[in-house]
Design a protein around this motif. Structure first.
Motif, PDB file in Angstrom:
ATOM      1  N   ARG A 369       0.834  -1.205   0.000  1.00 19.64           N
ATOM      2  CA  ARG A 369       0.000   0.000   0.000  1.00 19.64           C
ATOM      3  C   ARG A 369       0.867   1.252   0.000  1.00 19.64           C
ATOM      4  NH1 ARG A 369      -4.402  -0.746   4.663  1.00 19.64           N
ATOM      5  NH2 ARG A 369      -4.801   1.442   4.090  1.00 19.64           N
ATOM      6  N   ILE A 370       1.953   1.231   0.752  1.00 19.01           N
ATOM      7  CA  ILE A 370       2.834   2.392   0.768  1.00 19.01           C
ATOM      8  C   ILE A 370       3.631   2.501  -0.534  1.00 19.01           C
ATOM      9  CG2 ILE A 370       4.895   1.341   1.822  1.00 19.01           C
ATOM     10  CD1 ILE A 370       5.144   3.851   3.543  1.00 19.01           C
ATOM     11  N   VAL A 371       3.853   1.358  -1.192  1.00 18.58           N
ATOM     12  CA  VAL A 371       4.578   1.356  -2.468  1.00 18.58           C
ATOM     13  C   VAL A 371       3.717   1.940  -3.582  1.00 18.58           C
ATOM     14  CG1 VAL A 371       5.575  -0.128  -4.251  1.00 18.58           C
ATOM     15  CG2 VAL A 371       6.055  -0.586  -1.837  1.00 18.58           C
ATOM     16  N   ILE A 372       2.439   1.560  -3.623  1.00 17.56           N
ATOM     17  CA  ILE A 372       1.584   1.893  -4.765  1.00 17.56           C
ATOM     18  C   ILE A 372       0.887   3.241  -4.625  1.00 17.56           C
ATOM     19  CG2 ILE A 372      -0.482   1.152  -6.020  1.00 17.56           C
ATOM     20  CD1 ILE A 372       0.388  -1.738  -5.479  1.00 17.56           C
ATOM     21  N   ALA A 373       0.487   3.622  -3.408  1.00 12.37           N
ATOM     22  CA  ALA A 373      -0.266   4.864  -3.219  1.00 12.37           C
ATOM     23  C   ALA A 373       0.568   6.085  -3.606  1.00 12.37           C
ATOM     24  CB  ALA A 373      -0.726   4.977  -1.773  1.00 12.37           C
ATOM     25  N   SER A 374      -0.108   7.116  -4.103  1.00 13.08           N
ATOM     26  CA  SER A 374       0.611   8.346  -4.444  1.00 13.08           C
ATOM     27  C   SER A 374       1.077   9.063  -3.189  1.00 13.08           C
ATOM     28  CB  SER A 374      -0.276   9.267  -5.283  1.00 13.08           C
ATOM     29  OG  SER A 374      -1.473   9.603  -4.587  1.00 13.08           O
ATOM     30  N   LYS A 375       0.252   9.030  -2.127  1.00 20.74           N
ATOM     31  CA  LYS A 375       0.638   9.604  -0.835  1.00 20.74           C
ATOM     32  C   LYS A 375       0.147   8.684   0.266  1.00 20.74           C
ATOM     33  CE  LYS A 375       0.950  14.537  -1.917  1.00 20.74           C
ATOM     34  NZ  LYS A 375       0.514  15.900  -1.515  1.00 20.74           N
ATOM     35  N   VAL A 376       0.848   8.697   1.403  1.00 26.18           N
ATOM     36  CA  VAL A 376       0.514   7.795   2.510  1.00 26.18           C
ATOM     37  C   VAL A 376       0.568   8.555   3.831  1.00 26.18           C
ATOM     38  CG1 VAL A 376       1.269   5.792   3.838  1.00 26.18           C
ATOM     39  CG2 VAL A 376       1.303   5.700   1.350  1.00 26.18           C
ATOM     40  N   ILE A 377      -0.443   8.320   4.668  1.00 23.76           N
ATOM     41  CA  ILE A 377      -0.429   8.831   6.044  1.00 23.76           C
ATOM     42  C   ILE A 377      -0.419   7.630   6.972  1.00 23.76           C
ATOM     43  CG2 ILE A 377      -1.626  10.203   7.790  1.00 23.76           C
ATOM     44  CD1 ILE A 377      -2.975  11.754   5.543  1.00 23.76           C
ATOM     45  N   LEU A 378       0.587   7.547   7.833  1.00 26.38           N
ATOM     46  CA  LEU A 378       0.684   6.458   8.802  1.00 26.38           C
ATOM     47  C   LEU A 378       0.088   6.923  10.122  1.00 26.38           C
ATOM     48  CD1 LEU A 378       4.363   5.253   8.161  1.00 26.38           C
ATOM     49  CD2 LEU A 378       2.250   4.366   7.135  1.00 26.38           C
ATOM     50  N   VAL A 379      -0.785   6.086  10.706  1.00 31.67           N
ATOM     51  CA  VAL A 379      -1.408   6.408  11.996  1.00 31.67           C
ATOM     52  C   VAL A 379      -1.299   5.200  12.908  1.00 31.67           C
ATOM     53  CG1 VAL A 379      -2.995   8.070  10.951  1.00 31.67           C
ATOM     54  CG2 VAL A 379      -3.710   5.677  11.220  1.00 31.67           C
ATOM     55  N   GLU A 380      -1.595   5.429  14.187  1.00 28.36           N
ATOM     56  CA  GLU A 380      -1.402   4.359  15.181  1.00 28.36           C
ATOM     57  C   GLU A 380      -2.609   3.458  15.370  1.00 28.36           C
ATOM     58  OE1 GLU A 380       1.490   5.135  18.606  1.00 28.36           O
ATOM     59  OE2 GLU A 380       0.493   7.067  18.353  1.00 28.36           O
ATOM     60  N   GLY A 381      -3.801   3.929  15.041  1.00 26.35           N
ATOM     61  CA  GLY A 381      -4.964   3.100  15.307  1.00 26.35           C
ATOM     62  C   GLY A 381      -6.139   3.439  14.417  1.00 26.35           C
ATOM     63  N   PRO A 382      -7.191   2.585  14.431  1.00 26.83           N
ATOM     64  CA  PRO A 382      -8.372   2.805  13.589  1.00 26.83           C
ATOM     65  C   PRO A 382      -9.075   4.131  13.881  1.00 26.83           C
ATOM     66  CG  PRO A 382      -8.356   0.570  14.473  1.00 26.83           C
ATOM     67  CD  PRO A 382      -7.270   1.318  15.169  1.00 26.83           C
ATOM     68  N   SER A 383      -9.121   4.540  15.156  1.00 24.96           N
ATOM     69  CA  SER A 383      -9.798   5.800  15.492  1.00 24.96           C
ATOM     70  C   SER A 383      -9.077   6.985  14.854  1.00 24.96           C
ATOM     71  CB  SER A 383      -9.900   5.977  17.006  1.00 24.96           C
ATOM     72  OG  SER A 383      -8.631   5.882  17.619  1.00 24.96           O
ATOM     73  N   ASP A 384      -7.735   6.964  14.841  1.00 26.38           N
ATOM     74  CA  ASP A 384      -6.969   8.028  14.174  1.00 26.38           C
ATOM     75  C   ASP A 384      -7.310   8.070  12.685  1.00 26.38           C
ATOM     76  OD1 ASP A 384      -4.627   8.705  16.355  1.00 26.38           O
ATOM     77  OD2 ASP A 384      -5.159   6.583  16.353  1.00 26.38           O
ATOM     78  N   SER A 385      -7.395   6.887  12.057  1.00 26.32           N
ATOM     79  CA  SER A 385      -7.703   6.818  10.630  1.00 26.32           C
ATOM     80  C   SER A 385      -9.070   7.406  10.331  1.00 26.32           C
ATOM     81  CB  SER A 385      -7.643   5.356  10.166  1.00 26.32           C
ATOM     82  OG  SER A 385      -8.090   5.222   8.842  1.00 26.32           O
ATOM     83  N   LEU A 386     -10.071   7.041  11.148  1.00 27.10           N
ATOM     84  CA  LEU A 386     -11.428   7.530  10.919  1.00 27.10           C
ATOM     85  C   LEU A 386     -11.521   9.045  11.076  1.00 27.10           C
ATOM     86  CD1 LEU A 386     -13.396   4.704  12.782  1.00 27.10           C
ATOM     87  CD2 LEU A 386     -13.487   5.182  10.320  1.00 27.10           C
ATOM     88  N   ILE A 387     -10.865   9.584  12.079  1.00 31.95           N
ATOM     89  CA  ILE A 387     -10.947  11.024  12.338  1.00 31.95           C
ATOM     90  C   ILE A 387     -10.219  11.816  11.252  1.00 31.95           C
ATOM     91  CG2 ILE A 387     -10.318  12.860  13.943  1.00 31.95           C
ATOM     92  CD1 ILE A 387     -12.744  11.054  14.710  1.00 31.95           C
ATOM     93  N   ILE A 388      -9.064  11.352  10.817  1.00 33.18           N
ATOM     94  CA  ILE A 388      -8.350  12.065   9.748  1.00 33.18           C
ATOM     95  C   ILE A 388      -9.148  12.014   8.451  1.00 33.18           C
ATOM     96  CG2 ILE A 388      -6.281  12.029   8.305  1.00 33.18           C
ATOM     97  CD1 ILE A 388      -4.716  11.099  10.742  1.00 33.18           C
TER      98      ILE A 388
END
Length: 539
Positions: A369-388
């Protein structure tokens, strides 16, 4: 083995040079990036065939690079007489391969063994081409005036015979049900290895006896009697029988049975694993190159693990794999990765070996996913992902993935590992993390990442707001008292205690629950500055 291939003007590639590893090569990239085209080229160079049929019988204008094709057509329309475009495919082999294929008849002028395939205008049609231009009858590349030339690096004029080639390949395409070739090889080898001459002759006799029995069957005899009386063919006597076949035709009637079911009638996944195991086994000794098209297709995780183990243990063969599976890439070593994005190709040979080993041991990580995506945001948990994601949607009226921005949930321990992958590709990434109440410790742990200009490293600057929950609650409170609308959203309308600490404790103990409610809600909320920053600065 193939050390390098050169592709000029073929499909997505205008001018490409790729160097390969002598063992394993894993081609990854987005859809339509050119991975499968590279396998096509290798198949053409090792067999003269495309999709199991001779290349010269399949020529079409769409084989040519789109830009080259468009420029040629536009030039013709302007009244020019451009030379018809040419496709060049070359395989540069290791120096210990067949010396009769060695020379400098190649684009790189390198003295080594190799094979060259050209799709070019046939000069014997020069007068026809001139007439077509005068008549303005050329509307596309005149492929009917083309020829395919196969030659070694030793001579441009000496046509090669692929049966004498030092490299031969087998293609296992897990996206199609093409199993007959592999079955025939397996059955033929099994018969030759296990039966003596007398036994083979006995089988042939038994097969011919069955054909005789069929012909003498009373039902067939009845049909033929009626044909003799009522046949629409009046000038001669006709009857129905079985075709005459060569002496070993009985072999073609055999198949592999899996639990008493013919291979062609079993599940696609089982077909794929059997085809793959046959290709990797000794029954394909004549092929030193194995091409896998998306081997993960239709395979369960267990069978995929078995296949990967078989690939890992294969020796004396060069293997090319196209895949979208992080599991395959991780298990087979990320150092063997080749990222394909049209004519932009990069390898992962420079990836830190400790990082490659880390993901090999933990193959479930979403590295591709980090190889193919044009940009990547790394987060620590599902709640961080949902809020961003929700913050991004509130700002841009769409989700980040719609802009090619992938949010990957990982943990602080793997931030550095994913960073090493991005660094190998010179790709910028963003990292969003908690401060855990110790900002100095955070800075010490991630000093390398924070100092890299390709990394947006974002965290809560108030050390008292240790995690996402108090940070988000703080910007949705007035003088330490949570807003009623935010409380109602978090509890989904249920009457609950609503002091700052009570709401915070509920959020910490129900991370995914409250974050999902925020993500799905109609109303908008406020977001911590460090989340706003990553969207503004990175996205």
């Amino acid at each position: 083995m193939i050390e390098t291939i050169v592709i000029k003007n073929y499909k997505i590639f205008d001018d490409l040079i790729i160097e390969f590893d002598k063992g394993l090569n894993i081609l990854v990239g987005d859809n339509d990036s050119g991975k499968s085209t590279i396998l096509e080229v290798i198949s053409i160079l090792t067999s003269g065939n495309l999709n199991n049929y001779p290349l010269d019988r399949q020529l079409k204008p769409s084989f040519f690079n789109q830009t080259v094709r468009k420029n040629y057509i536009e030039s013709i329309k302007r009244g020019s007489t451009p030379p018809p475009p040419k496709i060049i495919l070359e395989a540069y082999l290791s120096k210990d391969d067949d010396p009769t294929f060695s020379g400098t008849n190649n684009e790189l002028k390198k003295n080594c063994p190799g094979i060259r395939v050209t799709i070019e205008f046939d000069n014997s049609y020069a007068s026809e081409y001139k007439q077509m231009i005068q008549e303005e009858s050329i509307h596309d590349i005149p492929i009917e005036l083309y020829k395919v030339t196969y030659s070694s690096f030793a001579s441009a004029t000496g046509k090669i015979l692929f049966r004498n080639s030092p490299i031969k390949s087998i293609l296992i395409d897990a996206t199609h049900k093409n199993y007959s070739y592999m079955i025939d090889r397996f059955i033929g080898k099994s018969i030759n290895d296990t039966l003596n001459g007398e036994e083979i002759i006995s089988l042939s006799k038994a097969y011919r006896q069955n054909k005789t029995d069929f012909k003498e069957n009373s039902i067939i005899e009845n049909i033929n009697r009626r044909l003799a009386e009522y046949s629409p063919i009046s000038h001669c006597r006709v009857s129905i029988g079985l075709q005459e076949e060569r002496v070993d035709a009985w072999k073609n009637q055999m198949t592999i049975m899996v639990k008493d079911i013919p291979l062609e009638n079993i599940g696609f996944g089982t077909q794929n694993i059997i085809k793959s195991e046959l290709a990797l086994s000794n029954c394909s000794d004549s092929a030193n190159i194995i091409l896998f098209e998306e081997p993960e297709n239709s395979l369960s995780h267990t069978n995929l693990a078995k296949l990967v183990s078989a690939i890992e243990s294969t020796e004396n063969k060069q293997i090319f794999i196209t895949t979208h599976s992080s599991y395959i890439a991780n298990r087979l070593n990320l150092n063997n990765l080749i990222f394909v994005n049209g004519s932009n190709v990069s390898t992962f040979r420079g990836l830190d070996t400790d990082t490659a080993s880390f993901f090999k041991v933990l193959p479930g990580s979403d590295t591709l996913r980090i190889v193919i995506a044009s940009k990547v945001i790394l987060v620590e948990g599902p709640s961080d992902s949902l809020i961003i994601q929700r913050a991004y949607k509130d700002k841009k009226n769409k989700l980040p993935i719609q802009d090619g921005i992938d949010i990957i949930v990982t943990n602080g321990l793997t931030f550095k590992r994913f960073y090493e992958i991005a660094k190998t590709m010179n790709k910028s990434i963003a990292i969003v993390t908690d401060n855990d109440g110790d900002i100095e410790k955070l800075k010490g742990r991630y000093s390398k990442l924070m100092s890299d200009s390709n990394v947006i490293f974002s965290y809560e600057k108030n050390k008292d707001l240790k995690t996402l929950e108090p940070s988000l609650l703080s910007v949705n409170s007035i003088q330490g008292v949570p807003k009623e609308s935010f409380v109602q959203l978090i509890y989904k309308g249920t009457s609950k205690p609503s002091t700052f600490d009570e709401v915070k404790d509920f959020m910490i103990n129900n991370k995914t629950t409250w974050a999902s409610r925020v993500f799905d809600a109609e109303q908008k909320i406020n977001y911590p500055q460090y989340i706003e920053d990553v969207i503004n600065e990175y996205c």
